[in-house]
Structure formats: structure tokens, C-alpha cells
Scaffold this active site. Structure first.
Site: not given
Ligand code: GAR
Length: 208
Positions: A12-14, A93-94, A108, A110
Site C-alpha cells: 500500500g505505498t501508493n 484483474i477485474l 490503475n 502500472h
Molecule cells: C506498485 O509498484 C504498482 O505499480 C504495482 O505493484 C506495486 C504495488 O505496491 N502494480 C502492479 O503491478 C499492477 N499490475 P504498493 O502496494 O506498495 O502500492
């Protein structure tokens, strides 16, 4: 104020970047009203709790297939009166029942420069492993709308980083998160909530 619902699966850093941006007043016209996790015990749930944001866990493993899982997600999104859905490290994937119900309303992040290293099977560290195996000198992240095909919706924002000699999937992932994802995801969410993204001919344009 638009209701922003954030879907997560892991660290969950994003999500944290979105919370921090919101606390700095940088998400204009929207508010994170709910977090939905596809995994029990995901650290993203702690982050939601610490920020006082209601969270719901809908474990993917409790559902037999993507369609029944997506129907449950759709029910919850409707229940939350979501105006914007953000997939922030959401690893499922939804099904089209969700994407069709929220056209150009699901964003999203990516961790590569779409159309490279994307689509089914490209998620998390696998993306960076593939980019390094190919030998690219530049990589980055893409913020895009979600449609019926994996990682194929209209691109909103992209940002790049240089790949250094001796880079590992882990160092590249961190570099892309810090320099691109954590900055561009909150920016795209704010642009959406300010109604500053226009769709023409299936492509997204940011109004300046
Ligand atoms: C992030 O790098 C995101 O871009 C990627 O997973 C990581 C999640 O990090 N997402 C994907 O690969 C989706 N296809 P987070 O949980 O720390 O945000």
C-alpha cells in the site's frame, strides 16, 4: 466532492502516497472514502486504519472465479457510491461487469511504460524482472484508465527513470515508485476529481 475508493492487495505505498497528498490538500475535488483489500492482513489496511479511512476486506481466495469476485467488488463500489476507483497495487484483474459499470472511472498504476511489459502476468516485481531481462535503459510507470483488456486503457500520465548498471528488480521497483508512481498517481487522481481529463477518440487528454 467525488468519492474515491482505493483497491489494494499488498504493502500500500501508493495508497500512502494518496493519503499524504490528500493531507497536503493536493487532491482537489475528491476524498478517499473507502479502501477495499483483496487480501486479509495486507499492510495497506494498517495504512487506511492509521489515516482513519474505512476499509473493507474482500478476499479473492474466497471466490471461485474472477466473475463472482468482480460481482462482489461491484456491489461494494455501488454501496460506497464510488465516483472514482483507484487500483493501487491491486493484483486481481477485474471482470467486465466492473469495467463496464465504471467506464473511464477506474484508474490503475502500472510499473512500466505501457505498451511494454504489461498485460496478464505482468505485475509487481515480475514487471521489473522482465524489463531488466530485456535490457531496457529507461523504464517508468503509467497511470491509465482501466477497460476490458489488461493494461490497455487510455493513458493519462507516464514518467520515466534511467536504468543504472547493476540494477536489480528490487532497486528498479523502488526507484520507479519513488520517482514516478508516488508522484503521478496522486496527480492523476486530482486531475480526474477536478474534471481536467477529457476523452477524445478513446484517448485521454489532460486539460491545461
Ligand atoms: C506498485 O509498484 C504498482 O505499480 C504495482 O505493484 C506495486 C504495488 O505496491 N502494480 C502492479 O503491478 C499492477 N499490475 P504498493 O502496494 O506498495 O502500492
Amino acid at each position: 466532492m467525488k468519492n474515491i475508493v482505493v483497491l489494494v492487495s499488498g504493502g500500500g505505498t501508493n495508497l500512502q502516497a494518496l493519503i499524504d497528498a490528500q493531507n497536503r490538500g493536493e487532491i482537489k475535488g475528491g476524498k478517499i472514502t473507502c479502501v477495499i483489500s483483496s487480501k486479509e492482513g495486507a499492510y495497506a489496511l494498517e495504512r487506511a486504519k492509521n489515516a482513519g479511512i474505512p476499509a473493507v476486506t474482500l478476499p479473492r481466495k474466497d471466490f471461485p472465479d474472477s466473475k463472482t469476485y468482480s460481482e462482489e467488488i461491484l456491489r461494494e463500489l455501488n454501496n460506497q457510491k464510488a465516483d472514482l476507483v483507484v487500483l493501487a497495487g491491486f493484483m486481481t484483474i477485474l471482470d467486465e461487469c466492473v469495467t463496464k459499470a465504471y467506464p473511464y472511472k477506474i484508474i490503475n498504476v502500472h510499473p512500466a511504460l505501457i505498451p511494454s511489459f504489461c498485460g496478464e502476468g505482468f505485475y509487481g516485481l515480475k514487471v521489473h524482472e522482465a524489463a531488466l531481462a530485456y535490457g531496457v535503459k529507461v523504464s517508468g510507470a503509467t497511470i491509465h484508465f482501466v477497460n476490458e483488456q489488461a493494461d490497455a486503457g487510455a493513458i493519462i500520465l507516464q514518467g520515466t527513470v534511467e536504468v543504472a548498471n547493476g540494477e536489480t528488480p528490487e532497486t528498479l521497483q523502488r526507484k520507479i515508485m519513488e520517482n514516478v508512481e508516488w508522484k503521478l498517481l496522486p496527480k492523476a487522481v486530482s486531475l480526474f476529481c477536478e474534471d481536467r481529463i477529457t476523452i477524445r477518440g478513446g484517448k485521454a487528454y489532460v486539460d491545461v
